[in-house]
Design a protein around this motif. Structure first.
Motif, PDB file in Angstrom:
ATOM      1  N   THR A  22      51.783   8.064  26.392  1.00  0.00           N
ATOM      2  CA  THR A  22      53.293   7.641  26.183  1.00  0.00           C
ATOM      3  C   THR A  22      53.663   7.917  24.928  1.00  0.00           C
ATOM      4  OG1 THR A  22      52.565   5.307  25.904  1.00  0.00           O
ATOM      5  CG2 THR A  22      53.365   6.022  28.262  1.00  0.00           C
TER       6      THR A  22
ATOM      7  N   SER B  83      55.776  15.198  30.368  1.00  0.00           N
ATOM      8  CA  SER B  83      56.474  13.902  30.819  1.00  0.00           C
ATOM      9  C   SER B  83      55.689  13.117  31.677  1.00  0.00           C
ATOM     10  CB  SER B  83      57.724  14.127  31.668  1.00  0.00           C
ATOM     11  OG  SER B  83      58.301  15.385  30.812  1.00  0.00           O
ATOM     12  N   VAL B  84      55.622  11.646  31.646  1.00  0.00           N
ATOM     13  CA  VAL B  84      55.024  10.784  32.416  1.00  0.00           C
ATOM     14  C   VAL B  84      55.375  10.960  33.926  1.00  0.00           C
ATOM     15  CG1 VAL B  84      54.488   8.248  32.825  1.00  0.00           C
ATOM     16  CG2 VAL B  84      54.723   9.226  30.462  1.00  0.00           C
TER      17      VAL B  84
END
Ligand code: PSU
Ligand code: MN
Length: 313
Positions: A237, A197-198
């Motif tokens: 992303t 996850s970012v």
């Protein structure tokens, strides 16, 4: 540079180090225990290609028949990736593997130690190990802290990763970095990434916006007597997965690990493999993409650090 006989540098790596040219260390537990076949070999080969395209020499590190190999030839890489019986070697396991002429994939901790001996200053991986989540049912589980943490504190390298693996207790892991004096530097971000996850909802301690800035920060840290620097790059992303989605798979995988009595070195590989199944391969795709992204960034940092370099920093 004179290293003990148990070290074996490939001709490429040896030449690059001698001439102060950029080198990027790559670990091998991710190949032997972190990824399924055949993706593991394909990934290992593409990481080397990405580092080369980035203008640096890749040094995949592993133990083969008791030799601490820094840089593998294509046949060695293939043999390692296809051998299901090799060991997972962390810092404490290296001496026994050498003495017994064994082979294994080196974790971040063991790779840091070997790379530092060879005076390599940059290392790319996927996610560093850290503090495991508390598993009340398992006595001793509160002490399941990866050897990656103390080893990073000790060895003067820039470790490029997408933060710590999401299967861990991320707030506790960040506290440990602070205790150990390891700067947690966001690469183009203030948010501490959570591997797949970012964002993790947690903050980094510092931020840089270029490879040159990362190199300057690392040099300064070393001039101050510091050890490792964690350079945290958000995962690409296109394949990143929101935290909430990942969390459900991790909770389930963790419960299964507990029910099956999985412990010690087997915990991380079990959780990664199970999350890959539960996510229908999405976590695996994210893992592969972020590994490649980190290798590319690491090559840039290695090039910056090599500018004006002599063979000892
Ligand atoms: N990052 C990945 N996959 C992996 C690992 C990291 O994307 O398989 C490996 C690294 O080698 C790391 C190890 O050092 O997992 C941590 O194992 P443990 O939690 O048992 O210390
Ligand atoms: Mn552990």
């Amino acid at each position: 540079m004179k290293l003990p006989g148990m070290f074996k540098l490939s001709p490429d790596v040896s030449k690059a180090i001698l001439h102060g040219q950029p080198v990027v260390a790559l670990e091998s537990t991710v190949i032997t225990h972190g990824l399924p076949r055949p993706q593991n070999l394909e990934l290992a080969q593409s990481l080397e290609a990405i580092v080369r395209e980035g203008g640096a020499t890749p040094a995949t590190i592993a133990v083969i028949d008791g030799e601490l190999c820094v840089g593998l030839d294509p046949a060695q890489l293939e043999a390692l990736a296809n051998n299901p019986n090799v060991r997972k070697l962390s810092s404490r396991d290296l001496a026994a593997a050498v003495a017994q002429k064994a082979s294994g994939g080196t974790t971040v901790a063991a790779t840091l130690r070997i790379a530092a001996s060879a005076r390599i200053r940059v290392f790319a991986t996927g996610g560093i190990g850290g503090v495991h989540r508390y598993r009340g049912a398992h006595r001793g589980s509160q002490w399941d802290v990866s050897a990656d943490l103390p080893e990073l504190a000790r060895q003067p390298l820039v470790l490029v990763c997408a933060g710590a693996k999401a299967i861990l207790d991320l707030p506790a892991t960040l506290e440990q970095f602070e205790t150990l004096g390891v700067p947690v530097v966001g690469y183009g971000t203030d948010a501490y990434p959570a591997f797949y996850s970012v964002e993790s909802g947690l903050a980094t301690s510092d931020r840089v916006d270029s490879a040159a800035e990362a190199a300057t920060l690392a040099r300064t840290h070393w001039q101050l007597g510091g050890g490792g620097v964690l350079l945290a790059a958000p995962p690409p992303t296109e394949t990143a997965i929101p935290r909430e989605e990942v969390e459900a798979w991790i909770v389930q995988a963790q419960a299964e690990a507990d029910a099956q009595g999985i412990r010690g070195q087997a915990v991380s590989p079990f959780l990664l493999a199970r999350v890959a199944e539960l996510s229908d391969g999405r976590s695996l795709r994210a893992n592969l993409a972020l590994l490649k992204n980190n290798a590319r960034i690491a090559a840039g940092v290695a090039r910056e650090l090599a500018i004006g370099n002599t063979s000892d920093i």
